[in-house]
Design a protein around this motif. Structure first.
Motif, short mmCIF file in Angstrom:
data_model
loop_
_atom_site.label_atom_id
_atom_site.label_comp_id
_atom_site.label_asym_id
_atom_site.label_seq_id
_atom_site.Cartn_x
_atom_site.Cartn_y
_atom_site.Cartn_z
N SER A 1 -0.34 -12.61 107.29
CA SER A 1 -0.74 -11.32 107.71
C SER A 1 -0.59 -10.33 106.46
O SER A 1 -1.82 -9.33 106.32
N VAL A 2 0.31 -10.40 105.71
CA VAL A 2 0.51 -9.38 104.64
C VAL A 2 -0.12 -10.04 103.25
O VAL A 2 -0.49 -9.19 102.36
N GLY A 3 -0.19 -11.07 103.18
CA GLY A 3 -0.79 -11.54 102.06
C GLY A 3 0.14 -11.95 100.89
O GLY A 3 1.22 -11.16 100.79
N GLU B 1 -1.98 -2.83 108.24
CA GLU B 1 -3.13 -2.55 107.49
C GLU B 1 -3.32 -1.83 106.56
O GLU B 1 -3.89 -2.15 105.28
N VAL C 1 -2.60 -4.51 103.88
CA VAL C 1 -3.59 -5.31 103.20
C VAL C 1 -4.60 -4.33 102.54
O VAL C 1 -5.39 -4.65 101.68
N ARG D 1 -3.88 -4.42 98.92
CA ARG D 1 -4.10 -5.40 98.36
C ARG D 1 -5.69 -5.61 98.12
O ARG D 1 -6.09 -6.38 97.10
N ASN D 2 -6.38 -5.26 99.22
CA ASN D 2 -8.08 -5.11 99.03
C ASN D 2 -8.61 -3.83 99.03
O ASN D 2 -9.34 -3.43 99.82
#
Length: 245
Positions: free
Chosen positions: A169-171, A236, A239, A242-243
């Motif tokens: 979920s968190v990567g 959220e 993430v 990260r993105n």
């Protein structure tokens, strides 16, 4: 039977030395498990020995990392390949105690998202290893525990269990060294999710050479060290970092 714990072991040219590591893991782990030996190239000297074990014990398999070379990518690939709800990362060099894998996994089953094997809590110990690396690791562990309240006194140790769902979920953003353990501990802290620890006795490897390069890996450690301090975030928001759009 679906495994309850996936054991991810990144390797690089371990050769025959992997046999003693696997013998200890298979002897000591009681939970239904799979053991993923993650290597960067098909011709890694570890692979033939792993394949011999696989013929006798289907829990073990060699897995070719396609995310890029290096321990961070190997660990990332291993966790993405895991079939169990709990993933434990451990090293192939004999420094970690495989008897603790079950205990770490059960902490995840009880609800924590990161369970650390701690060298720096009462009952823990580090035997050997470079003096500067030991001092820096201990300092980082203590200050993160005191001031960032990360839930463990050994955030930098790679020997940890994770909720596989939490990691996915968190990567994982790390791409170079062994700082993934610190990264995921820092993310759990910022999400205010539970982190726990048990004492461990870490032994410096007796065979082969360590792949740890302090100068190369230090920037990644510092990045996640400072990230552990801060306000609460949501998944959220993690993430989105990260993105970025």
């Amino acid at each position: 039977m679906r495994p309850q714990v996936s054991i991810v072991i990144p390797v690089y040219q371990e050769g025959e030395a992997i046999l003693s590591c696997l013998a200890r893991v298979l002897r000591e782990v009681a939970l239904p498990c799979e053991v993923l030996i993650v290597h960067d190239t098909p011709d890694d000297s570890t692979v033939p020995y792993v394949n011999k074990i696989t013929e006798e014990d289907g829990r073990v398999r060699a897995v070719l990392n396609t995310y890029g070379r290096g321990p961070a990518n190997a660990i990332r690939f291993g966790i993405d390949s895991a079939a169990a709800p709990v993933t434990v990362v451990t090293m192939a060099d004999g420094s970690d105690d495989p008897r603790q894998i079950d205990e770490l996994a059960r902490l995840i089953d009880r609800g924590v998202v990161v369970a650390a094997a701690s060298r720096y809590m009462p009952g823990g110990q580090q035997v050997g290893g470079p003096r500067l690396k030991r001092a820096m690791s201990r300092w980082a562990g203590r200050t993160l525990h005191w001031f960032a309240r990360v839930g463990t006194r050994d955030a930098t140790n790679s020997f940890k269990a994770y909720s596989t769902e939490f990691v996915r979920s968190v990567g994982i953003e790390s791409r170079t060294g062994f700082e993934i353990g610190l990264e995921l501990t820092a993310k759990a802290t910022r999400l205010r999710l539970p982190v726990a620890e048990i004492p461990t006795i870490w032994l410096d490897r007796q065979l082969g050479e360590s792949q740890f390069d302090l100068g190369r890996f230090l920037p990644g450690y510092l990045r996640w060290y400072w990230f552990a301090f801060g306000r609460r975030l949501t998944v959220e928001q993690i993430v989105a970092r990260r993105n970025p759009r």
